[in-house]
Design a protein around this motif. Structure first.
Motif, mmCIF file in Angstrom:
data_model
loop_
_atom_site.group_PDB
_atom_site.id
_atom_site.type_symbol
_atom_site.label_atom_id
_atom_site.label_comp_id
_atom_site.label_asym_id
_atom_site.label_seq_id
_atom_site.Cartn_x
_atom_site.Cartn_y
_atom_site.Cartn_z
ATOM 1 N N LYS A 1 1.990 6.807 -6.564
ATOM 2 C CA LYS A 1 0.698 7.629 -6.955
ATOM 3 C C LYS A 1 0.836 9.031 -6.874
ATOM 4 O O LYS A 1 0.589 9.834 -7.667
ATOM 5 N N GLU A 2 1.279 9.291 -5.670
ATOM 6 C CA GLU A 2 1.692 10.691 -5.168
ATOM 7 C C GLU A 2 2.645 11.438 -6.302
ATOM 8 O O GLU A 2 2.441 12.557 -6.492
ATOM 9 N N GLN B 1 -5.421 0.669 -5.979
ATOM 10 C CA GLN B 1 -5.355 2.003 -5.701
ATOM 11 C C GLN B 1 -5.318 2.860 -7.197
ATOM 12 O O GLN B 1 -5.264 4.061 -7.480
ATOM 13 N N GLN C 1 -3.638 10.922 0.502
ATOM 14 C CA GLN C 1 -2.405 9.853 0.725
ATOM 15 C C GLN C 1 -2.355 9.342 2.268
ATOM 16 O O GLN C 1 -2.119 8.161 2.210
ATOM 17 N N VAL D 1 -8.493 4.473 -1.038
ATOM 18 C CA VAL D 1 -9.155 3.114 -1.366
ATOM 19 C C VAL D 1 -9.031 1.935 -0.425
ATOM 20 O O VAL D 1 -7.970 1.738 -0.087
ATOM 21 N N SER E 1 1.161 3.915 -2.954
ATOM 22 C CA SER E 1 0.668 5.465 -2.840
ATOM 23 C C SER E 1 1.707 6.353 -2.928
ATOM 24 O O SER E 1 1.394 7.597 -3.270
ATOM 25 N N LYS E 2 2.879 6.020 -2.559
ATOM 26 C CA LYS E 2 3.994 7.046 -3.097
ATOM 27 C C LYS E 2 4.246 7.191 -4.520
ATOM 28 O O LYS E 2 4.157 8.344 -4.933
ATOM 29 N N ALA F 1 0.899 -1.119 -0.228
ATOM 30 C CA ALA F 1 0.000 -0.075 -0.155
ATOM 31 C C ALA F 1 0.885 1.298 0.029
ATOM 32 O O ALA F 1 0.749 2.160 -0.649
ATOM 33 N N ALA F 2 1.866 1.030 0.992
ATOM 34 C CA ALA F 2 2.603 2.448 0.992
ATOM 35 C C ALA F 2 3.439 2.645 -0.086
ATOM 36 O O ALA F 2 3.487 3.717 -0.763
ATOM 37 N N ASP F 3 4.153 1.674 -0.978
ATOM 38 C CA ASP F 3 4.797 1.763 -1.982
ATOM 39 C C ASP F 3 3.919 2.374 -3.278
ATOM 40 O O ASP F 3 4.485 3.305 -3.893
ATOM 41 N N GLU G 1 -1.962 -4.581 -5.764
ATOM 42 C CA GLU G 1 -2.275 -3.207 -5.034
ATOM 43 C C GLU G 1 -2.222 -2.022 -5.934
ATOM 44 O O GLU G 1 -3.003 -1.142 -5.785
ATOM 45 N N GLN H 1 -4.805 7.237 2.708
ATOM 46 C CA GLN H 1 -4.905 5.942 2.156
ATOM 47 C C GLN H 1 -3.825 4.968 3.133
ATOM 48 O O GLN H 1 -4.215 3.968 3.345
ATOM 49 N N VAL H 2 -2.675 5.804 3.639
ATOM 50 C CA VAL H 2 -1.750 5.127 4.170
ATOM 51 C C VAL H 2 -2.358 4.512 5.660
ATOM 52 O O VAL H 2 -2.114 3.454 5.712
ATOM 53 N N SER I 1 -4.822 1.681 4.744
ATOM 54 C CA SER I 1 -4.140 0.491 4.463
ATOM 55 C C SER I 1 -3.375 -0.084 5.664
ATOM 56 O O SER I 1 -3.158 -1.480 5.652
ATOM 57 N N ARG J 1 12.407 0.761 6.648
ATOM 58 C CA ARG J 1 10.776 0.526 7.132
ATOM 59 C C ARG J 1 10.760 -0.755 8.118
ATOM 60 O O ARG J 1 9.749 -0.571 8.952
ATOM 61 N N ASN K 1 3.614 1.334 7.620
ATOM 62 C CA ASN K 1 2.798 2.215 6.464
ATOM 63 C C ASN K 1 3.624 3.634 6.385
ATOM 64 O O ASN K 1 3.897 4.175 5.446
ATOM 65 N N ALA L 1 7.144 3.660 5.782
ATOM 66 C CA ALA L 1 7.604 3.146 4.520
ATOM 67 C C ALA L 1 7.334 4.559 3.723
ATOM 68 O O ALA L 1 7.796 5.087 2.647
ATOM 69 N N THR L 2 5.945 5.329 3.942
ATOM 70 C CA THR L 2 5.637 6.344 2.956
ATOM 71 C C THR L 2 6.419 7.655 3.122
ATOM 72 O O THR L 2 6.786 8.450 2.591
#
Ligand SMILES: Nc1ncnc2c1ncn2[C@@H]1O[C@H](COP(=O)(O)OP(=O)(O)OP(=O)(O)O)[C@@H](O)[C@H]1O
Ligand SMILES: Nc1ncnc2c1ncn2[C@@H]1O[C@H](COP(=O)(O)OP(=O)(O)OP(=O)(O)O)[C@@H](O)[C@H]1O
Ligand SMILES: [Mg+2]
Ligand SMILES: [Mg+2]
Lengths: 356, 248, 326, 240, 292
Positions: A190-191, A216, E3, E137, A187-188, A183-185, A212, E6-7, E10, E264, E253, E256-257
């Motif tokens: 995507k951002e 997303q 974001q 999502v 979303s990064k 998820a984090a990967d 994933e 989302q994070v 998730s 992480r 999460n 990592a973000t």
């Protein structure tokens, strides 16, 4: 008639097991064929299996063991970490070694006895550059990679290539081996919103990433090297794999190449599953051992090494090599390759890339 | 008069709503054998634990021979010559009886380093064996302490407290489970120590015969307070104590 | 056990260790060498866990510290004999550091902290590429050369390792039979009581970690020249668990337990290799069976067998003194 | 009621009991005395099925119950209060009590009885929701004794109940035991506090070196000078 | 903003999966005072039972799930208890811990040898439709996972603390000698514990595998993370597992973000160490009580 021993040293357990077992099974088919074909120099070939547990130290011990037990050539290992260690042993004993590893450093150590069965990342990844510059005309890209010696190798080459091509890498996302949560990967990425993403991971990781990404709704094209469009990944990721693109050295889906089609069929009949890239690599490694030994005329490591360097085998003369293949003076291999895209749940060849 | 061996000032300790000790102060002078009695749950063991650094009191101070030891760790306090036993059996079950008792003395001999390079028993075997034979445990010398009977473990426990030759010993129920004959021996030994070395004792005990015949002074605790203090015969006659503790 | 039996047995064992690799292939010698090295690592953990009762799941990370220090220094041209002690000192210091949480948390919490520490070390080794070579590892470390005695070949290296193992064992023997050993056990059995008897449990806890770590470091310092390649993956949590397995399988808290345990964990898979893919299955099943029948570890197997074949009844020890009431 | 015939048994390879024989009549109190390590607690464990019995027989109401499991002994109406501390540390006082009646099919009755014993030991009511481990030594012992009173046993084995209890509570416990005896319950007790214990008992039993030495009416034992000298602290031996 | 949301979401979704596995750890601890280091493999295996039932015996998905559940309870519950836990338990926790480590290898390698070394897809019990929440999502599956782990925590807590059987199980774990003397059927209580644990593992397996894919080595990381979650939450409280699991999921999460992908795996650990040092009994755990 004597027997000649082939030492198959691979990752049969531990994290490398999927790759290792495919490698082994590809070799098994090759050995069967070779024996049916009269063996090597009229000698029957005996395949001995050694499991490294995906542990470099064990792999070193096992290469030693294989040589102690009389193997005249070594097939394996696949994980670069292991190969880096055990190739020293094979070198000390002047034993030829075909490896499945793709890390650049393997062929940079000046070891004359180590040969690849597929191009290393430093050849495979650059083959992709044209796709980014010409087809996609991308200016900003991202890279998602698995943080082990395999992924790191690919990522480093990619970043270097992009720099050369004047493309900016605006998202550099590392993930862990066996990671489950992307998820984090995603979303990064995507951002950051690059125009395309280079995905360099092992099979399940690729599949989980794709799932994933679909969840997303990551909009840009995802491009990989070898793994991303493999049958297994498509099976695992299902609909999420749709549209993924990859550069593939030799692929079981290229069935219009006669040798590949035959192999794929035989493999599926024997093992009830589709061959992977690793299976083909093992297959090619075993057959090359036969071809080159017979070219040399005797089981002699030094002469073998001599012969290998700068050798080119044509598929027309040596059908089981599958595609015209050359090895340079370092043991690096080059041969034509393909661009493949997943369409309607199946990989389709969308272009060929000449040998580089 | 010299500073008291042990001076307890206004100790308080509560456990989430339960005030176990509510401001207890007393002094113990050299050579005394002080009895500490009181109903179950009156805070005796808690008081011991506060004095000896196993629990941090909420308030109050403890002085040993004039020195404030409130923040001192139990091991350092022990090195100052303060020994103790616990109410619950606390031998080292998987070590032999001999090792148990040697351990109790070894930290008082030499430095950390000299102990590493010195003899493995720190030269204490003989002394330990004397104690063992005094408590009639000779046949169990090399037995694991955990496989001794309750009373035998209690004796090993007492032997451990005495091993280092402390100048102040706090005993929490030394008599519980000990056979009366052996108990008489123990009492004799405590009295001898007291007379010969001037060792000071504070003893928690519910066995009234033992307490009354051993102690020179008694403090009675109830609900965390001191409710009475005096000579054994005064305590025995004290009506409050009889009501709260001794029974009819 | 009879008094003369033990020294005799020891001499026999040592003789066995000396002749074992003679006439064997390089592979066997290599495996024997790694057995010795892991015995050292397990010996260290046995002190921390078996004697002092402090759970540590980080022994592999100390092997890593020892291995990387030795590797970096020998690659920089130092002799192993100089590089190794530096690794040990570093391990001692880091071991002390890791001991600090143990002063506050016990049991599974301590297991977690040490496990986290191991993960941390792994990540640093992997990510700090400038120093450690990252996931590609370090390669080409020389084996020590002592002029007349070069350990470049497999067999001399084995004897070199054997020598070091013997020294390390003697030192360990000295520690556990000294008053320190008694204090370690007291810490394991009842820290509160030990503290009240003057044992400085803080210091003893820290020492238990530090000394155990030094043994891990020593094992690492030997792995470097043995394998001549090190990478972070060889020092992950899984490897710490493997060392733990050695300690418990051999017999935690027994001096010779680690040797047996390391022997089983390293040799048994080798012996089972003929079963091809099934050897790990058989191996793990054997370990479980063994734990079911001799839970105190292999070291207890002799006593178990004696009990089984020559069951003895002992009379209570005080019978001899006779009754006082007739 | 209960009869032991030449029982031998011990821990591992060591034999601790070397022929223990005695019988306990119904509705009586028998106190077992003897030096530390004589094997008193071991005898209790043997009866309750917690010991490896090598030979001999244990009869309960004429039935052979040798080597039966503790749960079977409870089913036969035997309860056991061991020496030392025996609470479930992290459960509340109330739930510890409840466990004392766990085998009873009639839980309503158990609850009633819990209320009753809490009247008898008011501390338990006060601390009913506290964890057992937090209690003081004597409080835990009260909890254990109280817990043993929740079923309707025929035979109670009680090992040194007085350890840690304040004098008034010891009296309370002894009186309870006497009341139970008067209601037909048989009681076998170990006590070092022997003078008081024998004074309320019907019979006394002296154990030494894992053998029965004397078995007689309590008054007789109390009056026996040898017993007094050796086990009741009548004489101080030379100090080693 | 979306974001971050989302994070967080998730993280919660993943965390609920960790929680589900972590509950097994706390349960086994509360009822047997030991740690099952094969817990990860216990969660890996049931999915393969289902795959075998579907692949080799051609059962439809739902009956296959049922078969998987029953087999899990038999193998991971009954057999585990009879062959491993019962003989070893009396010899102390650490021995059993090692035995479960060996068991983990055994299960993992068996699946690899007798089924496949490769990952397999696994059908989902719940629709995987994405749901849009202010630009973030989540899937329906995620929501179900969260709800189920919450439900399990509540039910188990009630069972252990409010029923007599639950308390007997606790008594057995905390002081088996006393439990036995009081007439608790100690063996049966241990059996209950492992039966419940096996059923929970199967449930977790069925919920997780659609996302994680069925693979023999799945247990390694999962087991380790769940172990950490259980500890951080406080080993002796079921609800601690939920808190610990969610916390790790979210922290991982977030790290990592926003902080570092390379480390992480480390940052959450460091944070958790800090928590443990400040609250040695764990976040939700209660202290074990007096020691002197
Ligand atoms: N760790 C703790 N947590 C909660 N309550 C405690 C704790 N320790 C002691 N208490 C309570 O404090 C009170 C005093 O306990 P303490 O052990 O000091 O009593 P005591 O006088 O030694 O009694 P006894 O004669 O029974 O040993 C008791 O009510 C006990 O329940
Ligand atoms: N678990 C055990 N393992 C081995 N030996 C034991 C064990 N328990 C007791 N013993 C031995 O058995 C003998 C009798 O012990 P037991 O506990 O029956 O004595 P006791 O008469 O109850 O003594 P006490 O008055 O001290 O309680 C002792 O010598 C003791 O060392
Ligand atoms: Mg007390
Ligand atoms: Mg007893």
């Amino acid at each position: 008639q004597e027997t000649m021993k082939l030492g198959m040293v691979a990752e049969l357990s531990g994290p490398g097991a999927p790759a290792g077992t495919n490698w082994r099974d590809g070799i098994k088919i090759a050995v069967e064929e070779i024996n049916a074909d009269g063996g090597i120099l009229q000698n029957k070939v005996e395949l001995i299996e050694y499991d490294t547990q995906t542990d470099p130290q064990v792999s070193r011990a096992l290469v030693q063991k294989a040589i102690d037990e009389g193997a005249f050539a070594i097939l394996g290992t696949i994980y670069s970490g292991s190969t880096m260690v055990n190739m020293l042993v094979a070198q000390q004993n002047s034993t030829p070694q075909f490896v499945g590893s793709e890390a650049p450093s393997i062929v940079e150590k000046g070891n004359p006895f180590v040969y690849r069965t597929s191009s290393g990342a430093q050849k495979g990844v650059p083959a992709l550059t044209a796709y980014f510059t010409d087809t996609l005309k991308a200016k900003k890209v991202g890279v998602a990679w698995v943080n082990n010696e395999f992924g790191k190798g690919g990522r480093d080459v990619f970043v270097e290539e992009m720099k050369k091509a004047g493309i900016e890498v605006i998202a550099d996302v590392a993930s862990e081996q066996a990671q489950t949560d992307y998820a984090a990967d995603v979303s990064k990425l995507k951002e950051a919103n690059p125009e395309a993403v280079f995905v360099y991971m092992n099979q399940e990781e690729s599949a989980r990433f794709l799932i994933e990404a679909k969840k997303q709704a990551l909009p840009m094209p995802l491009i990989g090297e070898v793994t991303l469009t493999e049958a297994k990944v498509i099976e695992l990721a299902g609909a999420a794999a749709e549209g993924a693109i990859a550069h593939v050295g030799v692929t079981a889906t290229a069935t219009d190449v006669p040798g590949i089609g035959d192999f794929a069929k035989k493999f599926e009949e024997t093992f009830k599953r589709k061959p992977t890239h690793d299976a083909i690599k093992g297959y090619v490694g075993a057959w090359t051992t036969k071809y080159v030994t017979e070219l040399v005329g005797k089981a002699d490591g030094e002469a073998f090494a001599e012969k290998m360097h700068g050798l080119c085998l044509k598929a027309a003369d040596y059908p089981k090599i599958l595609l015209d293949t050359c090895w340079d003076e370092n043991g690096e291999m080059s041969r034509p390759s393909f661009m493949v895209q997943v369409k309607d749940g199946a990989p389709v060849v969308i272009g060929t890339v000449p040998a580089n | 008069m010299s500073a008291p061996v042990l001076s307890v000032r206004n100790i308080e300790k509560s456990f989430g709503g339960i005030q176990a000790v509510r401001g207890v102060s007393f002094d113990v002078h050299k050579g005394e054998i002080l009895g500490l009695i009181g109903p179950n749950g009156s805070g005796k063991s808690t008081l011991f634990n506060c004095i000896l650094g196993q629990l941090a009191p909420d308030a109050g101070e403890v002085h040993v021979t004039g020195r404030n030891v409130s923040k001192m760790r139990a091991s350092d306090l022990n090195k100052l010559g303060v020994g103790r036993t616990f109410q619950q059996l606390s031998v080292f079950p998987k070590m032999t009886v001999l090792d148990n008792i040697i351990l109790a003395g070894q930290e008082h001999h030499g430095t950390m380093l000299s102990r590493l390079f010195g003899p493995s028993d720190a030269g204490l075997t003989q002394q330990a064996e004397q104690l063992i034979s005094f408590f009639r445990l000779t046949h169990l010398r090399d037995t694991l302490a955990g496989s001794l009977s309750y009373g035998q473990q209690k004796l090993v426990d007492a032997a451990m407290a005495l091993m280092a030759g402390p100048s102040l010993v706090l005993l929490d129920e030394p008599a519980g489970g000990v056979n009366l004959t052996m108990l008489a021996n123990l009492k004799e030994r405590l009295v001898t120590y007291n007379a010969e070395h001037g060792t000071t004792f504070v003893v928690i005990e519910h066995n009234m015969e033992f307490v009354m015949s051993l102690c020179t002074r008694i403090i009675v605790l109830a609900e965390g307070h001191i409710i009475a203090e005096g000579k054994p015969e005064e305590i025995r006659a004290n009506q409050t104590v009889i009501d709260a503790y001794l029974g009819g | 056990m009879k008094r003369w039996l033990r020294p005799l047995l020891l001499v026999l064992l040592l003789a066995l260790a000396i002749i074992a690799p003679l006439g064997q292939g390089n592979y066997i010698v290599y495996t024997l060498t790694s057995w010795l090295i892991f015995s050292i690592a397990a010996m260290g953990l046995n002190l921390t866990l078996g004697y002092a009762g402090q759970i540590s799941l980080a022994q592999a990370s100390f092997m890593a510290i020892g291995a990387y220090t030795t590797a970096l220094l020998t690659l920089a041209g130092w002799h192993w004999v100089l590089a190794m002690p530096l690794g040990l000192i570093l391990c001692f210091a880091v071991g002390l550091l890791l001991g600090y949480p143990a002063l506050r948390v016990k049991g599974h919490f301590l297991a977690f902290v040490t496990l986290a520490f191991n993960t941390l070390v792994f990540l640093i080794l992997r990510n700090e590429e400038w120093l450690t070579g990252g996931s590609y590892g370090l390669v080409g470390m020389p084996r020590p050369d002592f002029g007349l005695f070069s350990t470049m070949k497999q067999l001399p290296f084995y004897y070199f390792t054997l020598g070091i193992t013997v020294i390390a064992s003697l030192v360990m023997w000295g520690i556990v039979r000294s008053p320190w050993g008694r204090a370690f056990k007291a810490l394991r059995e009842n820290p509160v009581r030990a503290e009240s008897l003057g044992v400085d449990t803080r210091r003893i806890t820290l020492l238990a970690f530090a000394i155990g770590s030094v043994y891990g470091g020593l094992a690492g310092a030997l792995i470097t020249p043995l394998v001549q390649f090190i990478e972070p993956g060889s020092f992950g949590v899984g490897h710490s668990l493997r060392i733990l397995l050695m300690v418990v399988v051999g017999g935690a808290g027994y001096f010779f337990g680690p040797f047996l345990g390391a022997g089983v964990v390293i040799m048994l898979p080798e012996m089972l290799r003929f079963t091809a893919g099934y050897y790990l299955i058989i191996y793990s099943a054997l370990v479980i069976v063994m734990l079911v029948f001799v839970p105190s570890g292999l070291i207890g197997i002799g006593g178990r067998l004696r009990e089984k074949f020559r069951p003895r009844r002992e009379v209570r020890a005080d019978m001899r003194e006779g009754a006082r009431l007739q | 009621m209960l009869e032991l015939k030449d029982v031998h048994g011990g821990y591992g390879k060591i034999t601790i009991l070397n022929g223990v024989s005695f019988s306990v009549p119904k509705a009586s109190i028998t106190t077992v005395i003897g030096p530390n390590g004589a094997g008193k607690s071991t005898v209790f464990k043997a009866i309750f099925g917690l010991l490896n019995i090598q030979s001999g027989q244990i009869l309960l109401d004429g039935k052979d119950v040798t080597r039966q499991k503790p749960r079977q002994m409870i089913a036969h109406g035997v309860t056991y209060v061991p020496q030392g501390r025996n609470v479930v540390p992290q459960l509340s006082v109330y739930h510890n009590l409840e466990l004392g009646g766990i085998t009873s099919p009639d839980q309503a009755r158990v609850r009633e009885r819990i209320e009753k014993v809490m009247d008898q030991f008011p501390m338990l009511r006060e601390f009913r929701n506290r964890k057992a481990i937090e209690l003081s030594g004597g409080q835990q012992k009260q909890l254990e004794v109280a817990r043993a009173l929740l079923l309707d046993p025929k035979l109670i084995l009680i090992d040194e109940p007085s350890i840690g209890l304040s004098p008034n509570l010891v009296q309370e416990v002894f009186q309870t035991l006497m009341r139970l005896r008067d209601n037909g319950v048989t009681i076998l007790m170990v006590e070092q506090n022997a003078k008081a214990a024998l004074a309320m008992s019907d019979y006394g039993l002296v154990l030494e070196l894992g053998q029965t030495r004397m078995h007689d009416r309590a008054e007789t034992l109390l009056g026996d000078p040898r017993v007094g000298q050796l086990f009741l602290g009548g004489h101080v031996e030379g100090i080693a | 903003m979306s974001q971050l949301l989302q994070v967080l979401l998730s993280g919660l979704a993943t965390g609920s999966i960790y929680a589900l596995v972590a509950i097994g750890f706390t349960l086994v601890w509360q009822a047997a005072q030991t740690v099952n280091f094969a817990q990860g493999e216990f969660v890996m295996l049931p999915a393969f039972f289902v795959l075998v039932a579907m692949g080799y015996f051609g059962l439809p998905f739902l009956p296959a799930l049922l078969v998987g559940l029953v087999l899990s309870v038999l193998v991971l519950g009954v057999l585990f208890k009879k062959l491993i836990a019962e003989p070893i338990l009396p010899h102390g926790g650490i021995t059993l811990i090692i035995a479960t480590m060996a068991l983990g290898i055994f299960l993992k390698e068996s699946v690899k040898e007798f089924y496949s070394a490769e990952a397999q897809p696994f059908p989902s019990m719940f629709p995987n439709d994405p749901i849009d929440i202010f630009g973030a999502v989540v899937s329906l599956q995620d929501l179900f996972n969260l709800a189920i782990s919450l439900g399990v925590v509540v039910l188990l807590t009630l069972f252990l603390n409010r029923t007599r059987t639950g308390r007997c199980m606790q008594a057995t774990a905390q002081n088996p000698a006393v439990a036995e003397i009081l007439g608790v059927d100690v063996k049966r209580m241990i059996l209950y514990t492992f039966l419940i644990n096996a059923a929970l593992a199967a449930l977790a397996s069925f919920l997780i595998t659609p996302v994680y894919l069925a693979k023999f080595s799945n247990g390694e990381t999962l087991g380790l993370i769940a172990f950490i979650a259980a500890i951080v939450g406080g080993f002796n409280q079921i609800r601690g597992a939920l808190v610990g699991g969610l916390l790790i999921g979210v922290l991982d999460n977030l790290t990592a973000t926003y902080v570092t992908a390379q480390y992480r795996a480390a940052l959450p650990l460091v944070l958790l160490i800090v928590i443990i040092m400040l609250r040695p009994q764990g976040l939700m755990g209660t202290s074990e009580g007096r020691s002197v």
